[in-house]
Design an enzyme around this catalytic site. Sequence first.
Site, mmCIF file in Angstrom:
data_model
loop_
_atom_site.group_PDB
_atom_site.id
_atom_site.type_symbol
_atom_site.label_atom_id
_atom_site.label_comp_id
_atom_site.label_asym_id
_atom_site.label_seq_id
_atom_site.Cartn_x
_atom_site.Cartn_y
_atom_site.Cartn_z
ATOM 1 N N TYR A 88 0.849 -1.198 0.000
ATOM 2 C CA TYR A 88 0.000 0.000 0.000
ATOM 3 C C TYR A 88 0.878 1.239 0.000
ATOM 4 O O TYR A 88 1.783 1.371 0.829
ATOM 5 C CB TYR A 88 -0.914 -0.006 1.219
ATOM 6 C CG TYR A 88 -1.589 1.323 1.516
ATOM 7 C CD1 TYR A 88 -2.413 1.924 0.564
ATOM 8 C CD2 TYR A 88 -1.388 1.967 2.725
ATOM 9 C CE1 TYR A 88 -3.014 3.139 0.824
ATOM 10 C CE2 TYR A 88 -2.006 3.185 3.004
ATOM 11 C CZ TYR A 88 -2.813 3.773 2.056
ATOM 12 O OH TYR A 88 -3.411 4.980 2.312
ATOM 13 N N SER A 89 0.626 2.151 -0.947
ATOM 14 C CA SER A 89 1.343 3.424 -1.031
ATOM 15 C C SER A 89 2.854 3.150 -1.142
ATOM 16 O O SER A 89 3.284 2.336 -1.958
ATOM 17 C CB SER A 89 0.998 4.293 0.177
ATOM 18 O OG SER A 89 1.427 5.617 -0.011
ATOM 19 N N LEU A 90 3.669 3.807 -0.314
ATOM 20 C CA LEU A 90 5.115 3.579 -0.351
ATOM 21 C C LEU A 90 5.449 2.108 -0.132
ATOM 22 O O LEU A 90 6.472 1.606 -0.629
ATOM 23 C CB LEU A 90 5.807 4.435 0.724
ATOM 24 C CG LEU A 90 7.316 4.248 0.891
ATOM 25 C CD1 LEU A 90 8.065 4.725 -0.340
ATOM 26 C CD2 LEU A 90 7.818 4.966 2.143
#
Length: 445
Positions: A88-90
């Site tokens: 998720y995300s980074l």
Amino acid sequence: MAGKADHLCVLVHGLWGNPQHLDFLRTSLRDKFTEEKIHVLVTKRNAGSFTYDGIDTGGERVAHEIEERLDELAQSGHAIRKISVIGYSLGGLIARYAIGLLYSKGLFETVTPVNFTTFATPHLGVRTPKRGYFSNAFNVLGARTLSTSGRQMFLIDSFRDTGRPLLSVLADTDSIFIQGLAQFKNRSLYANTINDKTVAYFTAGISQTDPFERIDEFKVNYLDGYEDVVVDPQHPVDAKEPEELPVFRQRLSIGTRAFFRKIPTIAFFIIFVPIGTTLLLSNAAIQSVRSRQRLRLHETGMAGIDVKGYRIPLMITSARQEMEDMYENMNNRQGQDYLGAGEEELASPTQQRAFSFSRQADSANSKADLTATEKSEPQLEFPTLALTEHQFKMIEHLDNVGFKKYPIHIKNVGHTHAAIIRRMDVPRFDEGHIVARHWLDNFEV
């Protein structure tokens, strides 16, 4: 832990994140597949400000956590034969780095990689594809407020002895990272179309165009069964019937409209810079000092991880490619947000810019059918974003590996970056249920 389960699914959170951010994904996974089918590992060693320490450091921590869990399961009599990784995300970038390390150490010779999925991950970095003064200010300020991770995501770092940004190396065709990623049977990503203030659509969707920038001008098409949230990736939008504009809007020139669109950005810098920058930079300085201290411990092995075991050759043939190309100073001058005339050859050849109004050509999934349809059907064409040369190469290399890309059109909340994984158990994030259902319907055990 059930003895029959032979599949380990790893969940990796994002910047400033913690394992609790992934509670909804974890419980949804567990509700869909019992403990008899799958083990779930939610990584925890990059929680909070530890995400400042860099994608490579975070990737080494995640690789170490995975190996630890595999050892624990083996000692308990659980033979893991399959692995899936969700970022998720980074966390998606950290996961890609960890996958390369595990691949290089031979893990995938005994454990089969099955599913790799990212949610709102900045695969191309977070550098805004604009050439104006305010965008340049954002790129300069943002890259210096997130320590090592910030420099890497804004593509201003030089990764070890390669002379290139880490994200460029991460997408290099000859690198262990792409070779490891290619081992996964299923690769997919989910990208917010609107209101993601952290990760824009183009970078989460690995796209050089943005069909959703002027979404009010188009009709969005959805996948059957996932209406109003999961967009049809083959036929994302259609043109709307032209509307009669009010007289005062007809009189507005294109330049005037563009000026009014920039007012919120101008107001942000006028208000935020004098008041908020001092606090932001002060906190960034503190976190950078703490991050450097953690990195020293990490490099010397005093953080509990033998990093020498992960510092294998990166195996890239073009390790010292040039960085001072035509986009080197792109954000230092005024300009447009898209490639200009004569620059289209810089774009990635793996992506098309036009979508036919007809669903038939797209569903056929054939270049020949599409070409035939183009002669008779109208086209929607979108301009190419003014990305850097590194970003265009990333798109090409990642497209060649292959991803199933799903645009996510969340409309009921202005914080779609959190809503896409239902980061909090609140009603306004309920559209995240549909995203998770689509993900799990395509998750192979």
